[in-house]
Design a protein around this motif. Structure first.
Motif, PDB file in Angstrom:
ATOM      1  N   LYS A 148       0.823  -1.203   0.000  1.00 48.13           N
ATOM      2  CA  LYS A 148       0.000   0.000   0.000  1.00 48.13           C
ATOM      3  C   LYS A 148       0.863   1.262   0.000  1.00 48.13           C
ATOM      4  CE  LYS A 148      -4.239  -1.503  -0.042  1.00 48.13           C
ATOM      5  NZ  LYS A 148      -5.178  -1.145  -1.096  1.00 48.13           N
ATOM      6  N   GLY A 152       0.545   4.158  -2.655  1.00 49.82           N
ATOM      7  CA  GLY A 152       0.418   5.577  -2.322  1.00 49.82           C
ATOM      8  C   GLY A 152       1.535   6.394  -2.967  1.00 49.82           C
ATOM      9  N   TYR A 166      -9.278   7.229  -2.057  1.00 51.83           N
ATOM     10  CA  TYR A 166      -9.096   5.838  -1.635  1.00 51.83           C
ATOM     11  C   TYR A 166     -10.480   5.207  -1.514  1.00 51.83           C
ATOM     12  CZ  TYR A 166      -6.935   1.816   0.686  1.00 51.83           C
ATOM     13  OH  TYR A 166      -6.484   0.556   1.003  1.00 51.83           O
ATOM     14  N   THR A 179      -5.041   1.740   4.728  1.00 53.05           N
ATOM     15  CA  THR A 179      -5.307   3.067   4.186  1.00 53.05           C
ATOM     16  C   THR A 179      -4.249   4.051   4.675  1.00 53.05           C
ATOM     17  OG1 THR A 179      -7.612   2.460   4.454  1.00 53.05           O
ATOM     18  CG2 THR A 179      -7.177   4.689   3.772  1.00 53.05           C
ATOM     19  N   ALA A 182      -1.060   3.579   2.771  1.00 49.71           N
ATOM     20  CA  ALA A 182      -1.109   4.210   1.443  1.00 49.71           C
ATOM     21  C   ALA A 182      -0.883   5.711   1.581  1.00 49.71           C
ATOM     22  CB  ALA A 182      -2.456   3.921   0.779  1.00 49.71           C
ATOM     23  N   TYR A 183      -1.495   6.297   2.602  1.00 47.05           N
ATOM     24  CA  TYR A 183      -1.338   7.739   2.814  1.00 47.05           C
ATOM     25  C   TYR A 183       0.131   8.081   3.097  1.00 47.05           C
ATOM     26  CZ  TYR A 183      -1.291  12.253   5.090  1.00 47.05           C
ATOM     27  OH  TYR A 183      -0.975  13.527   5.447  1.00 47.05           O
ATOM     28  N   VAL A 205     -10.671   9.179   1.933  1.00 50.20           N
ATOM     29  CA  VAL A 205     -11.166   7.802   1.957  1.00 50.20           C
ATOM     30  C   VAL A 205     -12.690   7.808   1.916  1.00 50.20           C
ATOM     31  CG1 VAL A 205     -11.021   5.598   3.133  1.00 50.20           C
ATOM     32  CG2 VAL A 205      -9.297   7.333   3.566  1.00 50.20           C
ATOM     33  N   ILE A 237      -7.080   4.874  -5.497  1.00 53.98           N
ATOM     34  CA  ILE A 237      -6.490   3.639  -4.981  1.00 53.98           C
ATOM     35  C   ILE A 237      -7.638   2.782  -4.467  1.00 53.98           C
ATOM     36  CG2 ILE A 237      -4.901   2.641  -3.298  1.00 53.98           C
ATOM     37  CD1 ILE A 237      -3.470   5.314  -3.178  1.00 53.98           C
TER      38      ILE A 237
END
Lengths: 393, 342
Positions: A148, A152, A166, A179, A182-183, A205, A237
């Protein structure tokens, strides 16, 4: 009366046929195992990754034979529960059962209790850690945080608008963790590589409520992706099991919009819309399955909680790496180089994105300066991070 | 009606449905015999599988009993799904109570009673919409289905969500002692079987051998004429809706306390619509209902074998059910037409 007699006769014949055939069913293999998949076996996502790993087992571990059933969820199979299916697979000879969804947690635990002689692998749960599982139940997961982060990273390197959407499934510790990863990858690319202000990066998100679309129950991922794109988000994403984000991005590109998506879960996910695909972080269940099923076959089963790393020497090695990232065709050369550097520094440990100072979304401190998060802190992430938009619980 | 005629009807329906389905299967290149064997093996050829059949049979029969009341009263109660959901909510409400001090058995009984009440209330709402608001029960029922579905989603994502989670997976599991008791080697609660048999016998008794049953029939058959006998058709319809809704609600209560042990979005499992098919196939008569329910339950439970052993989609069982009902309606239609001398 004649028809009655006829009916009776045909019934007798039918029964006879059934019994004679029933004995011919079920050619024995030495180690049949069952796979319960939450979605369709050809979803180009989460379930297909499991399905193909299961098929591979029959080659890697001679003597194994997969019995599978897909779409195991109450919306697709009303009235059918996980314990029922386990009963059935066990009656077909399965000695080990894999349940591939967080949603099956309760059912797997119950089934493991009723079948103490059968081994169970529950994927993405943590019953072993919390002590809720019997000794015949293990948990397996890959460290997708890394995948992830790469997603990102690629997203923030490619984005023109600085707005990354997202497409989230449901909210729990696993999805918060992924999440957030990814951030962190996106923020790193945005601030450290592109040298831009963190405040100019929008990372939003939207949760649909489940792992995939259930009409009338969840939000529609197609609509969510559309609304992301219509409000200026140019990289989406995906965090859900299926490929809607990529499909929509592909359509929008055909309409002339400069947007991309990063699907999830399955190594071949990009094929749905290659031009719109920046790459895919995927799970490779072969190493995990091989280890757990192999141990069970040779009588060396022990309860485990496996959270498997990518093989940093070669993250796309299907034999050894549990997590991989396959770059998409549409990824620019510059981004590719940056990604390679990024992967190298994750691999040698010189870069750990879960390092303070990091705050939670509500402003409270998650990690103080220079402090790195423990596995437990990452696994059980209680909130999204500061800088992310979207619900935390 | 004579037994011979009944038998002839059953044979005609079966032959018609079977040949239609077989034809379809052969066109798809699948052997009907293999499908039949697979379905049978998956439903009745082992005790555990028969248990799974029963766990479908119980809620389906409860919904069907409820529908017998409303059909007899001349009502198209399409809102069974919503009533099942409300019953499930009612039962969950009780089972989530903390520190009641009540023994589990009492709490479970209370939960089932609450599910009857909740389903009955939902049925009553459709009844009120019809008798007071002049809304046809089909539209009222459908509308209320959506409201109930919305309510259960809101509860699961909102007030009743699991700690730290927002997922459509459902509420937390109830504590083990609040699961209805299931003996070793069984998969279905004997108490639920006893309950559904009692309900069926009561339904049969009330509809076929009581004054109230006669009133329902009169109100359904000819509301205007029934007034001459001092029957208030609106009130009777309303009561039929309450009973119908209550029994559907009870099915929801059973789903929650015996099958899923928690509240999930699709708690009704589509039994509301399936029960409509059952009662239609039964020709709105009481006696065939449990047998047809059993047949449909076998199809539903056995259908899971299709993808496992044959890699055929399990929705095929829905096709078989549909073919049965269509054949049923066709045969009834033909026989009625013959009787009228067409």
């Amino acid at each position: 009366m004649k028809s009655l007699i006829f009916l009776f006769q045909s019934l007798v014949i039918l029964c006879f046929l059934m019994f004679s055939l029933s004995s011919s069913f079920g050619a024995e293999s030495t180690y049949p195992f069952g796979l319960l998949m939450v979605g369709p076996a050809n979803d180009h996502g989460w379930s297909q990754a499991h399905f193909e790993a299961g098929q591979e087992m029959e080659k890697v571990l001679p003597g194994t034979k997969m019995i599978y059933i897909d779409k195991v969820n109450p919306a697709d199979r009303p009235g059918i529960t996980v314990p029922m299916l386990v009963d059935d697979l066990v009656s077909k000879g399965a000695k080990l059962i894999i349940g591939n969804s967080d949603d099956m947690k309760d059912g797997m635990r119950e089934a493991a209790m009723t079948h103490p002689d059968i081994k169970f692998i529950h994927i993405s749960g943590d019953d072993v850690v919390t002590g809720k599982a019997g000794v015949n139940l293990s948990n397996l997961m890959g460290r997708m945080e890394y995948g992830k982060m790469m997603a990102g990273f690629t997203a923030a390197m490619s984005s023109k608008t600085g707005k990354i959407g997202y497409l989230g499934p449901l909210i729990n510790a696993e999805t918060r963790r992924l999440t957030a990863a990814a951030y962190l990858g996106a923020r790193y690319a945005w601030t450290k590589i592109r040298k831009k202000d963190a405040a100019d990066l929008k990372f939003k998100v939207s949760w649909i409520g489940f792992w995939f679309n259930i009409p009338g129950v969840t939000s529609d991922p197609t609509l969510v992706t559309n609304s992301f794109i219509n409000s200026g988000y140019d990289v989406i994403i995906s965090g859900i099991d299926t490929t809607e984000a990529l499909v929509v991005a592909g359509q929008k590109r055909k309409e002339g919009k400069n947007v991309w998506a990063i699907p999830y879960d399955y190594v071949g996910a990009c094929t749905t819309a290659p031009k719109a695909c920046l790459g895919v972080p995927y799970f490779n269940w072969i190493p995990g399955y091989t280890q757990m099923i192999g141990n069970a076959m040779s009588g060396k089963w022990k309860q485990e909680f496996l959270w498997l790393d990518p093989d940093w020497k070669s993250i796309n090695n299907m034999k050894t790496s549990s997590v991989g990232f396959k770059a998409g065709d549409s990824l620019g050369e510059k981004v590719k180089e940056g990604l390679a550097d990024f992967q190298a520094s994750l691999a040698d440990g010189s870069l750990n994105l879960f390092t303070g100072p990091l705050n939670f979304q509500d402003g409270t401190v998650f990690l103080k300066d220079k402090i790195t998060a423990t596995d437990d802190q990452i696994w059980n992430l209680p909130q999204l991070l500061e800088g992310m938009e979207g619900a935390s619980k | 009606m004579s037994i011979i005629l009944q038998m002839r009807r059953i044979v005609m329906i079966s032959v018609l449905a079977l040949s239609a389905v077989s034809l379809l299967l052969m066109l798809l290149g699948i052997s009907p015999l293999t499908i039949g064997i697979t379905l049978a093996k998956g439903s009745i050829f082992s005790w555990l599988k028969f248990n799974h059949v029963l766990s479908v049979w119980i809620p389906l029969l409860l919904c069907s009993c409820g529908l017998l009341f409303t059909f007899r009263a001349g009502l198209w109660n399409i809102g069974v799904e919503g009533q099942v959901i409300c019953g499930a909510i009612g039962a969950t409400l009780v089972l989530r109570l903390d520190n009641t001090g009540l023994p589990p058995a009492a709490l479970l009984s209370l939960a089932l009673f609450s599910s009857f009440l909740a389903g009955g209330l939902w049925g009553a709402s459709a009844g009120l919409l019809k008798t007071r608001g002049g809304v046809n029960e089909i539209f009222g029922g459908l509308g209320l289905n959506f409201v109930a579905q919305g309510a259960v989603l809101w509860l699961i994502l909102g007030p009743w969500k699991r700690a730290g989670m927002a997922s459509m997976s459902g509420t937390d599991l109830f504590p083990r002692e609040l699961w209805m008791w299931v003996p070793q080697g069984w998969r279905v609660a004997p108490a639920a079987i006893v309950l559904v048999i009692i309900i069926f016998l009561l339904t049969s008794l009330i509809l076929n051998a009581s004054q109230f049953g006669l009133k329902i029939k009169a109100a359904g058959f000819n509301p205007q004429a029934s007034r001459l006998f001092g029957i208030r058709p609106n009130l009777i319809c309303f009561m039929a809706m309450i009973i119908g809704g209550g029994l559907a609600g009870l099915a929801g209560g059973v789903q929650v306390s015996c099958v899923y042990h928690r509240l999930i979005p699709s708690i009704s499992s589509g039994y509301g619509y399936l029960a409509l098919l059952v009662v239609m196939l039964a020709g709105y008569k009481v006696a065939p209902v449990p047998i047809i329910c059993l047949l449909f339950a076998c199809l539903a439970a056995g259908s899971i074998q299709l993808p496992i052993t044959l890699q055929v989609d399990s929705s095929l069982s829905g096709v078989i059910q549909g073919a049965l009902v269509l054949s049923g309606l066709l045969v009834y239609g033909l026989q009625q037409g013959k009787r009228r001398g067409h």
